[in-house]
Design a protein around this motif. Structure first.
Motif, PDB file in Angstrom:
ATOM      1  N   CYS A  92      -1.790  67.224  74.355  1.00  0.00           N
ATOM      2  CA  CYS A  92      -1.939  68.190  73.264  1.00  0.00           C
ATOM      3  C   CYS A  92      -1.801  67.455  71.937  1.00  0.00           C
ATOM      4  O   CYS A  92      -0.841  66.714  71.730  1.00  0.00           O
ATOM      5  CB  CYS A  92      -0.853  69.257  73.400  1.00  0.00           C
ATOM      6  N   CYS A 119      -2.024  75.498  75.117  1.00  0.00           N
ATOM      7  CA  CYS A 119      -0.964  74.590  75.556  1.00  0.00           C
ATOM      8  C   CYS A 119       0.279  75.404  75.930  1.00  0.00           C
ATOM      9  O   CYS A 119       0.761  76.206  75.122  1.00  0.00           O
ATOM     10  CB  CYS A 119      -0.644  73.623  74.417  1.00  0.00           C
ATOM     11  N   CYS A 131       3.266  74.554  73.328  1.00  0.00           N
ATOM     12  CA  CYS A 131       3.332  74.969  71.922  1.00  0.00           C
ATOM     13  C   CYS A 131       2.378  76.089  71.556  1.00  0.00           C
ATOM     14  O   CYS A 131       2.423  76.594  70.440  1.00  0.00           O
ATOM     15  CB  CYS A 131       3.076  73.773  71.008  1.00  0.00           C
TER      16      CYS A 131
HETATM   17 ZN   LIG Z   1       1.066  71.588  72.702  1.00  0.00          ZN
END
Ligand SMILES: [Zn+2]
Length: 130
Positions: free
Chosen positions: A92, A44, A47
């Motif tokens: 996510c 992702c 993050c």
């Molecule tokens: Zn993420």
């Protein structure tokens, strides 16, 4: 997208923010990772959570990076009724960033599921070949 969990937030480009936070789909065939065939891990961009393996990436011809499956538990599915369509959004599971959409019963996918993911929403780390 949860700004507290998206620890890379201040490093994101405008295009990444538009896709991850505002769910703007990138222009097809524009993504840097579309034709990436290296072995490794897709994570992702918001993050850093590891989401997809290169082994599950396939060539769909749609213009976006395409995967048969996600790493278990790393993405969530959300019903998306925008643009007068009923689609399933993929986000996510950690930071809630928009990643793309999932389609079912797609014959070119080995699982029948087709994860159609924005390249800008992903970071790629090549496999360590040591
Ligand atoms: Zn993420």
């Amino acid at each position: 997208m949860d700004p507290k969990k998206a620890k890379n937030l201040d490093k994101l480009t405008r295009e990444q923010l538009a896709a991850l936070r505002d769910k703007v789909t990138e222009v097809p065939f524009s993504g840097e990772l579309l034709n990436n065939r290296l072995s490794g891990m897709y994570s992702c961009a918001g993050c850093g959570t590891q989401l997809f393996l290169s082994d599950d990436k396939f060539e769909s011809g749609t213009g976006w990076p395409s995967f048969d499956q996600a790493i278990e538990g790393r993405v969530k599915q959300v019903t998306d009724n925008s643009h007068d369509m009923e689609r399933i959004e993929v986000v996510c599971a950690n930071c809630g960033a928009h990643l793309g959409h999932i389609f079912e019963d797609v014959p070119i996918s080995k699982t029948g599921k087709y994860y159609c993911i924005n390249s800008v929403c992903l970071n790629f780390t090549a496999q360590d070949t040591k």
